[in-house]
Design an enzyme around this catalytic site. Structure first.
Site, PDB file in Angstrom:
ATOM      1  N   GLY A 101       1.171  -0.705  -0.495  1.00 34.98           N
ATOM      2  CA  GLY A 101       0.031  -0.011  -0.204  1.00 34.98           C
ATOM      3  C   GLY A 101       0.387   1.096  -0.345  1.00 34.98           C
ATOM      4  N   HIS A 504      -8.745  11.841 -39.724  1.00 39.16           N
ATOM      5  CA  HIS A 504      -8.662  13.161 -38.448  1.00 39.16           C
ATOM      6  C   HIS A 504      -7.761  13.852 -38.001  1.00 39.16           C
ATOM      7  CE1 HIS A 504     -12.836  14.052 -39.258  1.00 39.16           C
ATOM      8  NE2 HIS A 504     -13.207  13.299 -39.108  1.00 39.16           N
TER       9      HIS A 504
END
Ligand code: M6R
Length: 608
Positions: A101, A504
């Site tokens: 963690g 595009h």
């Protein structure tokens, strides 16, 4: 990220803890380490690299002691090196700790401890925890019997962040373990007990487990387990039986877990079709759901709007889910990357349904997104693979995917299982009796039989440095997933676009050196995608198409074609995903990449 394990009993701890971190290695593989206690002394061995390499040098199994903890690291704070490897010990070498963690306030705590005279040996956030515990232990009143549990409880008041950790003291026959945001499970044996980040690390010893909840502290001895709140109140123990076995979490003759998991997909679909929610049944309520379950196919239709939150591959399943839910059930749906959703103050109401998709059920951003959705009054539903995982327990209702344990870091069969569940959900919400046709399983098997052909294509194209992936409609999320598979395991740059977006901008990239994977089955957008392929060919681009068998137009137009069987248009994603997975797999294998444990990644992303 990071795997932690603990053992206390009568067997040699080193060998057991080594096996545990082998099973947990998918969670991180930067460095590994083990601490045991023997003769009232702490013994620590740790090194940089994978478990097998470090073990060859350090021979963990020879460590003396029947009590210990182990760790496999995915670096967050500080690079992978000997100093930053776990376990960490305090200055007097009385305590050892492994942590998974992030301690968010570690800099502040480090500064405070430094002023108290503590010196640090690593750059990690984790090291502060062991020094705090040691300090709090020693500060306990001299006249009282010192308690490690009390020292840890005091330490918890100072920590901010997400964590699971195990700590031991050289003079004590116990392991203290804590969970706040990172997974932790206890395995119960006869005169021995186990701890791990994940059931796979202890299932060969026991199938009786206790999932530690957030804000719980466990005191584990060889004969007993006790759970406490972070305020020290005793909690009841809920023992569960695991239904799968180790066999399912092994390679079974395949070169890699990823390949095995790709080939398991027919069975995954079959298994999913056997589940209760496939048969237009009310959803199975969870006994531990945070509110009484009233979520049935009937009541679910009251939701006017669906938001899907997920990360990575699960998010691409979510995008496909958006197309399927809107098309099949007619309910407007959006798909959002969980890490964006959680920080943008989304507009949700009590007629919104928020669906979290996650294989692990532990992904930090997806979990945070679900917590936010609950705060805002939305109904939550999980599509989760790992039973009893954190997200599964936090959502109001859960539909478990039936993929079985997925070990390869690259998600494959879990993706397919997520798609199957999304189809089932979409049909259920539409009030339609129809479900997936069983012949889809045969068609998936036929597609897997293309393995050799796809391997040859991988041989032909593996030198390319860049790939474009294009598709329209449901083929666009597949293009994203195909590109992710390739980049994460072969380290080749790949970009995915809706085929209509090419002109595009991205078409500027097209050249002989940059092949395009065009997903172009004979569906409603076939002709449109074909035109995009023409545009690429007109600019000398190489095209590898994935199309429908018998499509001679595609064959003439493209450099190479992978033909999948013709299926009902809406079910194409289930067959099209397979060539994308196999192509990425073979390219990575030819390049001798570490397919199951690609660099910089971990299977379970429990930090944001
Ligand atoms: O466990 P989750 O499904 O929540 O994980 C989400 C992603 O981290 C995961 O899908 C990741 O993108 C995979 N490695 C992709 O193959």
């Amino acid at each position: 990220m990071c795997g932690i394990a603990g053992y206390i009993g009568e067997q040699p701890a080193g060998a057991l803890l080594l096996n545990a971190i082998r099973q947990l290695e998918y969670r991180g593989y930067d460095s590994v380490g083990i601490a045991t206690i023997h003769g009232g002394t702490l013994h620590v061995r740790k090194g940089v690299g994978k478990v097998s390499d470090v073990n060859a040098a350090l021979r963990f199994a020879e460590m003396a002691g029947t009590l210990g903890i182990s760790h496999t690291r995915w670096s967050t704070h500080g690079k992978p090196c000997q100093e930053n490897a776990h376990p960490f010990v305090d200055e007097r070498q009385e305590f050892a700790l492994v942590h998974n963690g992030i301690i968010e306030n570690y800099l502040e705590l480090k500064e405070k401890l430094r002023k108290e005279g503590v010196s640090f040996s690593s750059e990690t956030d984790s090291e502060v925890i062991v020094h705090l515990i040691a300090r709090n232990y020693r500060h306990q009143h001299e006249s009282e019997r010192r308690s490690i549990k009390e020292a840890v409880l005091k330490t918890l008041q100072e920590l901010q962040g997400a964590y699971a950790f195990c700590v031991l003291h050289q003079a004590s026959q116990e392991i203290i373990a804590v969970r706040n945001g990172s997974p932790l499970v206890i395995g119960l044996g006869e005169r021995e007990n186990f701890l791990a980040s994940d059931v796979s690390a202890l299932i060969q010893h026991t199938k009786r487990v206790i999932y530690v909840n957030d804000f719980e502290l466990a005191r584990v001895t060889k004969d007993a387990v006790e759970l406490f709140s972070f305020h020290g109140e005793k909690h009841p123990l809920h023992v569960k039986d695991i239904k799968w076995d180790l066999e399912q979490a092994q390679k079974q003759g395949y070169k890699h877990f990823m390949l095995k998991e790709i080939f398991e997909q027919p069975e995954v679909i079959a298994e999913s079709l056997r589940t209760p929610h496939s048969a237009f049944a009310p959803f199975v309520p969870l006994s531990f759901a945070s509110e009484p379950s009233t979520f049935t196919t009937q009541s679910a239709r009251r939701y006017k709007h669906i938001t899907i939150v997920a990360c990575g591959t699960a998010s691409y399943a979510g995008l496909l889910g958006k197309y399927l839910l809107e098309r099949i059930s007619g309910i407007p749906a959006v798909n959002e990357i969980a890490s964006e959703f959680r920080y943008r103050d989304p507009l949700l109401e009590n007629n919104s349904l928020v669906i979290a998709i996650s294989q692990s059920g532990e992904t930090a951003d997806t979990l945070a997104a679900i917590r936010l959705a609950k705060e805002k009054g939305a109904r939550t539903l999980g599509i989760i693979n790992v039973v009893d995982s954190t997200i599964a327990r936090e959502v109001a209702d859960v539909l478990y995917t039936r993929a079985g344990p997925e070990i390869g870091v690259a998600s494959t069969k879990a993706f397919t299982a997520q798609l199957v569940t999304l189809y089932q959900l979409a049909f259920a919400l539409a009030g339609k009796k129809s479900d997936l046709p069983f012949d889809i399983i045969e068609n998936v098997k036929k597609t897997l039989a293309l393995n050799e052909h796809i391997k040859q294509l991988a041989q032909k194209y593996y030198h390319s440095q860049n790939f474009l992936y294009i598709g329209r409609n449901t083929n666009f999320p597949l293009a994203l997933e195909g590109a992710l598979k390739l980049k994460e395991i072969s380290y080749i740059h790949a970009e995915a676009y809706p085929a209509g977006e090419l002109k595009h901008g991205p078409i500027a990239l097209v050249s002989e050196e940059m092949p395009t994977i065009a997903i172009c089955p004979q569906d409603a957008v076939y002709q449109k995608t074909l035109s995009n392929i023409e545009e690429i060919k007109a600019r000398n681009g190489k095209v590898i198409a994935i199309g429908t068998e018998g499509d001679t137009t595609l064959q003439k137009l493209c450099d190479d074609v992978i033909f999948v069987p013709k299926v009902d248009e809406i079910f194409y994603p289930l067959v099209l995903a397979i060539p994308l997975q196999l192509f990425a797999y073979h390219i990575a294998d030819i390049k001798e990449c570490d397919v199951d444990q690609p660099r910089n990644l971990a299977k379970s992303v429990t930090v944001e």
